[in-house]
Motif scaffolding. Structure first.
Motif, mmCIF file in Angstrom:
data_model
loop_
_atom_site.group_PDB
_atom_site.id
_atom_site.type_symbol
_atom_site.label_atom_id
_atom_site.label_comp_id
_atom_site.label_asym_id
_atom_site.label_seq_id
_atom_site.Cartn_x
_atom_site.Cartn_y
_atom_site.Cartn_z
ATOM 1 N N THR A 1 -43.370 18.797 9.984
ATOM 2 C CA THR A 1 -41.915 18.975 9.948
ATOM 3 C C THR A 1 -41.573 20.420 10.271
ATOM 4 N N ALA A 2 -40.585 20.623 11.153
ATOM 5 C CA ALA A 2 -40.175 21.961 11.560
ATOM 6 C C ALA A 2 -38.773 22.256 11.063
ATOM 7 N N GLU B 1 -47.474 21.215 14.144
ATOM 8 C CA GLU B 1 -47.896 21.381 15.529
ATOM 9 C C GLU B 1 -46.758 20.966 16.448
ATOM 10 N N LEU B 2 -46.518 21.764 17.468
ATOM 11 C CA LEU B 2 -45.503 21.394 18.449
ATOM 12 C C LEU B 2 -45.914 21.881 19.825
ATOM 13 N N ASN C 1 -42.359 26.296 8.872
ATOM 14 C CA ASN C 1 -43.009 25.066 8.404
ATOM 15 C C ASN C 1 -42.757 24.930 6.909
ATOM 16 N N PRO C 2 -41.778 24.104 6.507
ATOM 17 C CA PRO C 2 -41.482 23.941 5.082
ATOM 18 C C PRO C 2 -42.368 22.890 4.417
ATOM 19 N N GLY C 3 -43.223 22.237 5.198
ATOM 20 C CA GLY C 3 -43.995 21.103 4.685
ATOM 21 C C GLY C 3 -45.313 21.497 4.061
ATOM 22 N N ARG D 1 -38.587 16.357 13.011
ATOM 23 C CA ARG D 1 -39.788 15.628 12.623
ATOM 24 C C ARG D 1 -40.534 15.171 13.863
ATOM 25 N N GLU D 2 -41.638 14.485 13.677
ATOM 26 C CA GLU D 2 -42.492 14.097 14.795
ATOM 27 C C GLU D 2 -41.702 13.359 15.869
ATOM 28 N N ASN D 3 -41.964 13.735 17.122
ATOM 29 C CA ASN D 3 -41.346 13.152 18.323
ATOM 30 C C ASN D 3 -39.909 13.618 18.553
ATOM 31 N N GLU D 4 -39.406 14.557 17.744
ATOM 32 C CA GLU D 4 -38.076 15.117 17.966
ATOM 33 C C GLU D 4 -38.201 16.461 18.664
ATOM 34 N N SER D 5 -37.127 16.849 19.394
ATOM 35 C CA SER D 5 -37.203 18.067 20.196
ATOM 36 C C SER D 5 -35.911 18.860 20.088
#
Length: 475
Positions: free
Chosen positions: A413-414, A450-451, A443-445, A426-430
């Protein structure tokens, strides 16, 4: 033993003898070769027993400071201090600075275990027996070195001739011998009583500093003044540059060990290698029935007595014998194992040509205090990178004059700041960051973020970063 030993780990050396994996900005102590630990991390683990050791002091340089901190954090091992050398002045100045710090923090009779971070060592029972013998000799006022019992007439190491046995079990030192020719090495091996000089030492802080007064006063003056005028920066202690620069450039062996009458050597039967060539990596590795040492992502067919390693593409090797095949993300080395001592000549050749000099300096993967990035693809006006951010860390609040960026999250999560807006991806979002816009990535997670970053613009250099706020104190 009731008093804990303070480990002093030397982790500032640069070298390219294990090119293409090791480079000027990523030397061998911080590289993962075959296992999941770097040599530096293996060194930390050897001094991690709280019954025997206090938290270590690490000496390194500005360039490697965050690598040291991050690799210690990965092991959840606390460090007593990270001393930053402002320039290379060899081991005498580094050890003198560390001894001054240890004396001030722990007391003058504290035993120091000085060790490099780039050795391959099997820390079995014989290793810790040698440590305890050395500690007993150090407590008796000796300056102790660890002498490795030779297994072959090696010409790449210095030797030590042992003398009479002391009550501690250590031996007096008759003499130190420079790297010998083969015939001399064979004679010493046959005679016995000669040991490889491991570059590891043990002594009390006061004894070392006292010997410095006698034999290396200029080194001691410069190092102690550099500690006195040092500045604290986050988790680091920066030695004063002007003071440290006054130290002669000399090793602890030449400055002290070869002059003192208090030198002792502990005969050490444990497995040790300085991993100075691909041949030595092969010798120290775990070999299959065909004599091969191979890492993951390799396929070997009709191949014998070879070293095959990769940090990138899958390697398939067929019909070879006595060779080293080593691939990084952007370069491959192939050569006979017996010639691997000559890798330095190839590195010098590459470094001398503008088109290939970068291959000797930096890896496609670079580490930062918040994580790091890998360069995947470079083109005209565009660049693709893999960004990885450690849990809980954030990049600087920054902007760029010459490029815009596209970020696509592939794992984790970014938290993305763009101007006055903060959003979670989140994953697959841009997201798109326009040229000149103030932005930040965090990175709050609880897992690695990774991006993929796609940069476009007229200039894509790392120096096109205007840092507005940076928790790591960088400009």
């Amino acid at each position: 033993m009731t008093q804990k030993i303070v480990p002093v780990i030397m982790a500032g050396g640069k070298g390219t003898r294990l090119w293409p994996l090791s480079r000027a900005a990523a030397p061998k102590q911080f590289i993962r070769f075959i296992g999941d630990r770097t040599l530096f991390q293996e060194t930390l683990e050897r001094v991690s027993d709280p019954a025997l050791y206090a938290a270590p002091v690490v000496l390194t340089n500005e360039e490697f400071r965050f690598l040291v901190a991050e690799q210690a954090r990965e092991l959840d091992l606390a460090l007593s201090a990270i001393l930053l050398e402002p320039m290379a002045r060899n081991t005498a100045a580094a050890v003198a600075a560390a001894a001054t710090l240890v004396r001030d923090r722990f007391g003058e009779d504290t035993i120091m275990h000085v060790l490099g971070s780039d050795y391959e060592i099997v820390a079995d029972g014989s290793y810790f027996d040698a440590v305890r013998t050395a500690a007993a000799a150090a407590a008796d006022g000796k300056l102790v070195t660890f002498g490795i019992k030779p297994t072959e007439p090696a010409t790449g190491y210095g030797y030590i001739e042992g003398g009479e046995t002391l009550p501690s079990g250590a031996q007096t030192v008759k003499r130190f011998i420079e790297k010998p020719p083969l015939a001399t090495a064979e004679e010493m091996l046959a005679a016995g009583g000669f040991y490889w000089n491991s570059g590891m030492f043990m002594f009390t802080a006061s004894r070392l500093l006292g010997e410095m007064v006698s034999y290396a006063p200029a080194v001691l003056k410069a190092a102690s003044e550099a500690v006195r005028l040092s500045a604290t920066d986050l988790d680091f202690i920066r030695l004063d540059k002007a003071a440290f620069a006054e130290s002669p450039n000399i090793s602890i062996d030449y400055a002290i060990m070869e002059k003192t009458s208090n030198a002792a050597v502990v005969p050490s039967p444990f497995k040790w290698s300085d991993l100075g060539s691909w041949d030595s990596v092969w010798k120290s590795g775990s070999r299959d029935p065909q004599g091969n040492v191979a890492a993951a992502n390799t396929t070997l067919v009709n191949t014998k007595n070879s070293l095959v390693m990769t940090h990138g593409v899958h390697l398939a090797v067929q019909g070879m014998e006595d060779v080293a095949v080593v691939a990084s993300e952007d370069a491959v080395y192939v050569g006979r194992l017996q010639d691997s001592q000559e890798v330095g000549a190839i590195v010098k050749m590459l470094a001398s040509m503008p088109a290939t000099s970068r291959l000797t300096e930096t890896h496609p993967t670079s580490y930062r205090p918040w994580g790091g990035y890998t360069s995947i693809l470079n083109g005209d006006r565009f660049q693709v990178k893999r960004i990885f951010v450690t849990p809980g860390k954030k990049l600087s609040l920054q902007k760029h004059h010459h490029r815009s960026e596209h970020w696509i999250v592939v794992r984790g999560t970014a938290e993305v700041t763009i101007g006055e807006t903060v959003q979670m991806l989140r994953e697959n979002e841009s997201v798109y960051i326009p040229l000149g816009e103030v932005h930040r990535l965090a990175n709050p997670g609880k897992i690695l973020l990774e991006l993929i970053e796609v940069q476009t613009g007229s200039y894509l250099g790392e120096d096109d970063i205007i840092r507005i706020v940076d928790e790591f104190g960088r400009n």
